[in-house]
Design a protein around this motif. Structure first.
Motif, PDB file in Angstrom:
ATOM      1  N   ALA A  99       1.538  -6.153 -10.401  1.00  0.00           N
ATOM      2  CA  ALA A  99       0.288  -6.816 -10.796  1.00  0.00           C
ATOM      3  C   ALA A  99      -0.273  -6.122 -12.016  1.00  0.00           C
ATOM      4  CB  ALA A  99      -0.723  -6.778  -9.654  1.00  0.00           C
ATOM      5  N   LEU A 100      -1.184  -6.811 -12.696  1.00  0.00           N
ATOM      6  CA  LEU A 100      -1.779  -6.290 -13.927  1.00  0.00           C
ATOM      7  C   LEU A 100      -3.196  -5.767 -13.719  1.00  0.00           C
ATOM      8  CD1 LEU A 100      -0.455  -9.017 -16.390  1.00  0.00           C
ATOM      9  CD2 LEU A 100       0.491  -6.738 -15.953  1.00  0.00           C
ATOM     10  N   ASN A 101      -3.707  -5.855 -12.488  1.00  0.00           N
ATOM     11  CA  ASN A 101      -4.979  -5.215 -12.147  1.00  0.00           C
ATOM     12  C   ASN A 101      -5.045  -4.983 -10.647  1.00  0.00           C
ATOM     13  OD1 ASN A 101      -6.393  -7.540 -10.823  1.00  0.00           O
ATOM     14  ND2 ASN A 101      -6.156  -8.435 -12.854  1.00  0.00           N
ATOM     15  N   GLU A 102      -5.982  -4.145 -10.234  1.00  0.00           N
ATOM     16  CA  GLU A 102      -6.085  -3.750  -8.832  1.00  0.00           C
ATOM     17  C   GLU A 102      -6.432  -4.906  -7.914  1.00  0.00           C
ATOM     18  OE1 GLU A 102      -7.769   0.333  -7.761  1.00  0.00           O
ATOM     19  OE2 GLU A 102      -8.670  -0.074  -9.722  1.00  0.00           O
ATOM     20  N   ASP A 104      -5.752  -8.116  -8.105  1.00  0.00           N
ATOM     21  CA  ASP A 104      -4.593  -8.962  -7.823  1.00  0.00           C
ATOM     22  C   ASP A 104      -3.636  -8.270  -6.863  1.00  0.00           C
ATOM     23  OD1 ASP A 104      -5.568 -10.944  -9.430  1.00  0.00           O
ATOM     24  OD2 ASP A 104      -4.131 -10.649 -11.069  1.00  0.00           O
ATOM     25  N   LEU A 105      -3.394  -6.974  -7.102  1.00  0.00           N
ATOM     26  CA  LEU A 105      -2.479  -6.238  -6.235  1.00  0.00           C
ATOM     27  C   LEU A 105      -3.004  -6.198  -4.807  1.00  0.00           C
ATOM     28  CD1 LEU A 105       0.095  -4.534  -5.924  1.00  0.00           C
ATOM     29  CD2 LEU A 105      -1.318  -2.517  -6.405  1.00  0.00           C
ATOM     30  N   THR A 110      -2.716  -7.679   0.834  1.00  0.00           N
ATOM     31  CA  THR A 110      -3.457  -8.219   1.975  1.00  0.00           C
ATOM     32  C   THR A 110      -2.777  -9.452   2.554  1.00  0.00           C
ATOM     33  OG1 THR A 110      -5.564  -7.359   1.175  1.00  0.00           O
ATOM     34  CG2 THR A 110      -5.661  -9.205   2.720  1.00  0.00           C
ATOM     35  N   VAL A 111      -2.395 -10.388   1.682  1.00  0.00           N
ATOM     36  CA  VAL A 111      -1.734 -11.608   2.157  1.00  0.00           C
ATOM     37  C   VAL A 111      -0.408 -11.266   2.843  1.00  0.00           C
ATOM     38  CG1 VAL A 111      -0.623 -13.763   1.445  1.00  0.00           C
ATOM     39  CG2 VAL A 111      -2.830 -13.118   0.478  1.00  0.00           C
ATOM     40  N   ASN A 305       0.704   2.456  -1.902  1.00  0.00           N
ATOM     41  CA  ASN A 305      -0.219   3.392  -2.554  1.00  0.00           C
ATOM     42  C   ASN A 305       0.284   3.799  -3.938  1.00  0.00           C
ATOM     43  OD1 ASN A 305      -2.146   3.430  -0.528  1.00  0.00           O
ATOM     44  ND2 ASN A 305      -1.182   5.113   0.578  1.00  0.00           N
ATOM     45  N   TYR A 306       1.592   3.973  -4.081  1.00  0.00           N
ATOM     46  CA  TYR A 306       2.148   4.226  -5.416  1.00  0.00           C
ATOM     47  C   TYR A 306       1.803   3.070  -6.349  1.00  0.00           C
ATOM     48  CZ  TYR A 306       5.181   8.063  -3.738  1.00  0.00           C
ATOM     49  OH  TYR A 306       5.665   9.246  -3.225  1.00  0.00           O
ATOM     50  N   SER A 307       1.944   1.852  -5.852  1.00  0.00           N
ATOM     51  CA  SER A 307       1.653   0.668  -6.670  1.00  0.00           C
ATOM     52  C   SER A 307       0.176   0.618  -7.045  1.00  0.00           C
ATOM     53  CB  SER A 307       2.043  -0.608  -5.913  1.00  0.00           C
ATOM     54  OG  SER A 307       3.439  -0.664  -5.700  1.00  0.00           O
ATOM     55  N   ARG A 308      -0.693   0.939  -6.095  1.00  0.00           N
ATOM     56  CA  ARG A 308      -2.136   0.940  -6.376  1.00  0.00           C
ATOM     57  C   ARG A 308      -2.484   1.932  -7.473  1.00  0.00           C
ATOM     58  NH1 ARG A 308      -2.428   0.632  -0.455  1.00  0.00           N
ATOM     59  NH2 ARG A 308      -3.426  -1.343   0.147  1.00  0.00           N
TER      60      ARG A 308
END
Length: 336
Positions: A99-102, A104-105, A110-111, A305-308
């Protein structure tokens, strides 16, 4: 245990040259379907020896035999198709950056959690065993207390015209494309919170996309990072850990597959130098890791968490190069 059945959403080059061959090498996975928009997919599927070909992405998502969807679409389409795949009950491996922002991620994660499907961002380099070895060496105290992380990832990008890497609206640019690896590895290896970042960029005169970026990262425990990424330099994909007693340099950190999977770690102290060679098939290891996570329902919270942290830091880097200011991460929001 039965193999996990995969489908590929698009005919992107990385899918055809890396992931699909890796799926065929993997011991616990198989590729059974691929989709693209239009009839060209049938010839591609035949050439790749994939039994099912769909002329739309939705058709692939409706295939009940497919368990995992691999998404190598342009960056700006990741959110839409991750959510659609999750709601179709598919587990998802999504190319980086997910994702390009938090915001969206978080919605994507969540989904996926609500739909009880596994989701992971495809940073394949992390599955090479050389990185485990680096952490072992750091933990042993051989190089002393870590003070500096240096990482470079670049390649000379030819034939740029019309390429999505040169489209800012699609999440293009060197920071998102190759800088993301250096940021991700910084977390993977050091596991330290980032306090602030300060970056500069060079832009393409026609597209205004960043073609190079250079910066300083301040982390907790007085550890600093120096990162550069570029479409305008020769190919490099490396990081170095500098301690009070020595250094560790990983020469082929992100693309050891370019050298038949051969990783090389060089450890230097004041009086010694040692080179360790470690092999690993990163795309195969990535596929097998995620397939195993699907079968065993492994907790992927650490990957999330790495992705966040990655998207947060990368977005802050974009803000720093745009405003020419140092960005403090504690108060930074990146949901625009």
């Amino acid at each position: 245990m039965n193999t996990v059945k995969w489908g590929v959403l698009s005919t992107a080059d990385i899918a055809q040259t890396q992931l699909i061959p890796a799926l065929k090498r993997a011991e616990n996975a198989e590729i059974i379907a691929i989709a693209s928009r239009g009839p060209k997919i049938h010839a591609i599927a035949e050439n790749l020896e994939i039994k099912k070909a769909y002329e739309s992405y939705d058709e692939l998502l409706n295939d009940h035999e497919v368990e995992v969807i691999y998404i190598p679409l342009p960056n700006d389409l990741h959110k839409e198709w991750v959510i659609k795949a999750a709601k179709a009950g598919k587990h998802i491996l999504c190319e980086k950056p997910a994702a390009l922002n938090e915001a969206d991620l978080e919605e994507m994660i969540t989904v996926c959690n609500e739909e009880n499907v596994q989701f992971m961002e495809a940073f394949m380099y992390q599955f090479h065993p050389q990185h485990i070895r680096v952490k072992e060496i750091i933990g042993s105290g051989e190089i002393g207390e870590v003070k500096l992380y240096k990482s470079s990832h670049s390649f000379y990008f030819e034939n740029r015209q019309g390429n999505i890497r040169m489209d800012a609206q699609k999440g293009g640019g060197a920071i998102w494309d190759v800088g993301c690896y250096s940021v991700h590895a910084m977390q993977l290896i050091l596991e330290k919170e980032v306090k602030s970042i300060s970056f500069k960029k060079i832009v393409d005169s026609e597209t205004t996309v960043d073609v190079s970026a250079f910066g300083i990262v301040e982390m907790e425990n007085e550890i600093h990072g120096m990162i550069d990424c570029s479409f305008d330099m020769t190919e490099r994909n490396e990081y170095e850990i500098v301690g009070t007693k020595g250094t560790i340099k990983v020469k082929n950190a992100f693309r050891p597959d370019r050298l038949s999977g051969n990783g090389q770690i060089t450890i230097n102290t004041l009086t010694t130098e040692r080179i360790e060679q470690i092999g690993g098939d990163i795309y195969k290891l990535e596929v097998e890791y995620f397939s195993d996570a699907v079968r065993t329902k492994r907790d992927l919270a650490l990957q999330h968490n790495y992705s966040r942290q990655n998207v947060r830091i990368l977005h802050a880097i974009q803000q720093s190069v745009t405003t020419n200011q140092q960005i403090e991460l504690a108060d930074y929001l990146c949901n625009d």
